[in-house]
Motif scaffolding. Sequence first.
Motif, short mmCIF file in Angstrom:
data_model
loop_
_atom_site.label_atom_id
_atom_site.label_comp_id
_atom_site.label_asym_id
_atom_site.label_seq_id
_atom_site.Cartn_x
_atom_site.Cartn_y
_atom_site.Cartn_z
N UNK B 7 0.83 -1.21 0.00
CA UNK B 7 0.00 0.00 0.00
C UNK B 7 0.86 1.25 0.00
N UNK B 11 1.09 4.32 -2.73
CA UNK B 11 0.82 5.72 -2.42
C UNK B 11 1.99 6.59 -2.85
N UNK B 12 3.18 6.12 -2.53
CA UNK B 12 4.38 6.87 -2.87
C UNK B 12 4.47 7.06 -4.39
N UNK B 15 1.97 9.46 -5.85
CA UNK B 15 2.25 10.85 -5.53
C UNK B 15 3.35 11.44 -6.39
N UNK B 23 -1.16 10.14 -13.44
CA UNK B 23 -1.77 9.48 -12.27
C UNK B 23 -2.81 8.47 -12.74
N UNK B 54 -9.07 1.20 -1.70
CA UNK B 54 -9.69 2.26 -0.91
C UNK B 54 -8.94 3.57 -1.09
N UNK B 55 -7.64 3.46 -1.20
CA UNK B 55 -6.86 4.68 -1.42
C UNK B 55 -7.25 5.31 -2.76
N UNK B 57 -9.93 4.93 -4.34
CA UNK B 57 -11.30 5.42 -4.25
C UNK B 57 -11.33 6.82 -3.66
N UNK B 58 -10.48 7.05 -2.69
CA UNK B 58 -10.45 8.38 -2.06
C UNK B 58 -9.97 9.42 -3.05
N UNK B 59 -9.11 9.00 -3.98
CA UNK B 59 -8.65 9.96 -4.99
C UNK B 59 -9.75 10.26 -6.01
N UNK B 60 -10.81 9.46 -5.97
CA UNK B 60 -11.93 9.76 -6.86
C UNK B 60 -12.15 8.73 -7.94
#
Lengths: 153, 817
Positions: B7, B11-12, B15, B23, B54-55, B57-60
């Motif tokens: 995970x 994320x890294x 980013x 992205x 889930x990550x 998903x949070x980004x949209x």
Amino acid sequence: MQFMLLFSRQGKLRLQKWYVPLSDKEKKKITRELVQTVLARKPKMCSFLEWRDLKVVYKRYASLYFCCAIENQDNELITLEIIHRYVELLDKYFGSVCELDIIFNFEKAYFILDEFLLGGEAQDTSKKNVLKAIEQADLLQEPRHEYFNVPVY
Amino acid sequence: MPAPIRLRELIRTIRTARTQAEEREMIQKECAAIRSSFREEDNTYRCRNVAKLLYMHMLGYPAHFGQLECLKLIASQKFTDKRIGYLGAMLLLDERQDVHLLMTNCIKNDLNHSTQYVQGLALCTLGCMGSSEMCRDLAGEVEKLLKTSNSYLRKKAALCAVHVIRKVPELMEMFLPATKNLLSEKNHGVLHTSVVLLTEMCERSPDMLLHFRKLVPQLVRILKNLIMSGYSPEHDVSGISDPFLQVRILRLLRILGRSDDDSSEAMNDILAQVATNTETSKNVGNAILYETVLTIMDIKSESGLRVLAINILGRFLLNNDKNIRYVALTSLLKTVQTDHNAVQRHRSTIVDCLKDLDVSIKRRAMELSFALVNGNNIRGMMKELLYFLDSCDPEFKADCASGVFLAAEKYAPSKRWHIDTIMRVLTTAGSYVRDDSVPNLIQLITNSVEMHAYTVQRLYKALLDDISQQPLVQVSSWCIGEYGDLLVSGQCEEEEPIQVTEDEVLDVLEGLLVSNLSAPVTRGYSLTAIMKLSTRFSSVNRIKKVVSIYGSSIDVELQQRAVEYNALFKKYDHMRPALLERMPIMEKTASNGPTEIVQTNGETEASMPDTKHLPLVTQPANQANDLLDLLGGNDVVPVIQTTLPTKPASAGGELLDLLGDLSLSGDPAPAPSVPISQPPFLLDGLSSQPLFNDTSAAIPPMTAYSKNGLKIELTFERTNPNPNIAVITIHATNTTEADMTEFVFQAAVPKTFQLQLLSPSSNIVPALNQGSVTQVIRVLNPQKQQLRMRVKLTYTHKGSPVQDLAEVNNFPPQSWQ
């Protein structure tokens, strides 16, 4: 509380907790509009605003905005304390929390929030108890890696 | 297949993306990998993959393909899996999709798990997003856990019960036995959540409220202990012991003490104690004080306590913290009606808040200021308010202007002051005043007979300065038309008279006609004013010329007027003086301001005035044609004051008043003898009956619609002079547990009827019959046919829009016969 949003100064969402059932589309719309509204506020303005038929309470901590939507009968000032309590919990857990901690450990931020609030209301008013519960739950995670308590995922 | 990336790694990586496209590409790649991993039913890394999902998903990005995986994680035995699984369920699943029901069994098992942290996860998830079906199935388990001795679970079960009750109110009874000993707990978590549960139950059910009233002494005791007890490090916040619990108890006391004398008395002491002993240096203390004030104001407290509360609010107003000031203003607004005198004492502080930088504070201060205006402070207050009007944001101007008008009307110390104030508003915020203020002002001016000369002079001067603000221009033109003779004669007692010639006046009025800044309505005013001057000025030829030019104007309105005026000059010159003579004093109609409920869409609601004599009005334009029929000589024809439904359509239309100046018009009627492009104004009978709406004849009310918790009832009234008009009021109520917002009622009637819909009282129908939305419909039924109506309802309920059509056919015969 109806929902809580955490977002950065650029408007990037870092956490979203919804306590009311809404479709994904609606959530996105609300998020977008509310983020815009809050970011447009000047620094000297008060922490409360009326938005649609809700009261919104927000506070900025460093680069993160903590934003809650509460119902009309809820007390705005105590909501500010709730937000502060959550920040304190994060701070204690991560040790001087910063936005990066929440970005890279978002699931933990959720776990802490879920141990503090349930259905939008505070479960425990003791900081110590909430942190203890999180610690114990972390210990249950399996299998453990070379670092104690580092989650496997 | 290699292990999916971790995970944090993902994320890294994401980013580092420099553009949105980059992205997106990374995400798509990872999603593909995750999808194939899911397909392989990989148990080891499912948790990791869902976390990554889930990550994203949070980004949209869409993540619905992970929903079932969440369910599998929940069903797993591993705690790590469950944790992520439940988190995923709360983020990705929602009650609209049937898939969520698959969770029910897992949750049930986990509620009975041996590890309390697993039970906690299940309770949390259920309490956060449980649907009604899930709640029904699992309420029993929750109830069981509510009775356990484990305080960790008990507190969570209490909040979960709150959610269950919100979703399925019928289940509330079930939790009643378990609430028996909740308040005897020592654990603050359990206490807090129990108070929340009790509050929810009392708010929803009057029976529960009665039942729990006996807890007041216990609550008072707990609160007392909190305040009196020494320092408790575990619950201390800035020197105050468990403020969260204190606030919740105060709120519960509020609900229990409302409209009950005994309970209110029992809590008087503790409220006074909290109010005086709480530290106010930090936000926490103020939060408690705020809640205390709200409670004091809501229960039947003694007056000393109420004054104490208002003084606390007054102190809040002086606080440096904006939030506190905001909260104070909001609360004062709620109490200003009931405790007017006490709030008056803080007037100057409130007025100071008008200068605050914060928009919300300014708005509240403005509303409060208007509520505090009275005969004694009107001059001072008005000065402040006018200054505010000058400098405030446009969003405030309309409301402020209306408020100023209302206050001026109620408390004006002198006519001259009144007119000066109005002029000041028109010149500073002229474009923001409401449409109905023009007729109101004109009426006011007409009625101040001795001020005519002064008024017209000032208005003329204002016109010379600036012709862009339409309401000002309209009022000015009207006045010049009426009192032009006073203007040129140079008589003015109140101030230095100015020298103005007839030609100069006509220049100004003609200037308005040609100017680009003038709205069509304004042009109409100005043409009529010119016409009226034909009887007051001597330069009639010039006026005749102007009027005839506009006989061929492209603007239909102007053309019609000009043609009619021309006719007056040519064929009916003998009637001209009478028609154009001075307006008599008019009866006052009710005016609307921001603090009153607005009944119309900016139309002047001619609430039937108590007329003892005929309301005599001359309307040159309309009457010209109708007079051809009636062959009236120099008679003035009485007109009944009602609002004009110009459109037969259903929505409340704008009042297309021909002259735009007076709220007077007749009802439309099929008077086809004179071909007029607009619906003709019917001079409804030459009857001199006063117009009263008091025959709410024994027409029984009826239910027009009742479905999904929304009920619409109709009540009927008859307007006296015109039995063809039925006035129907709809009452919309809501029996469900959620409010219906954005409620819009529309109606259509068959062609032989005409319908006018006035503004609704609000567009939120509160839940559980706590209030209703009312709206007035007027139906003209000249052919006395059976009344039928088709209605369309739209509203938003629990977040989703609802729309429905219905036919209403069962009107009682008396309503249309």
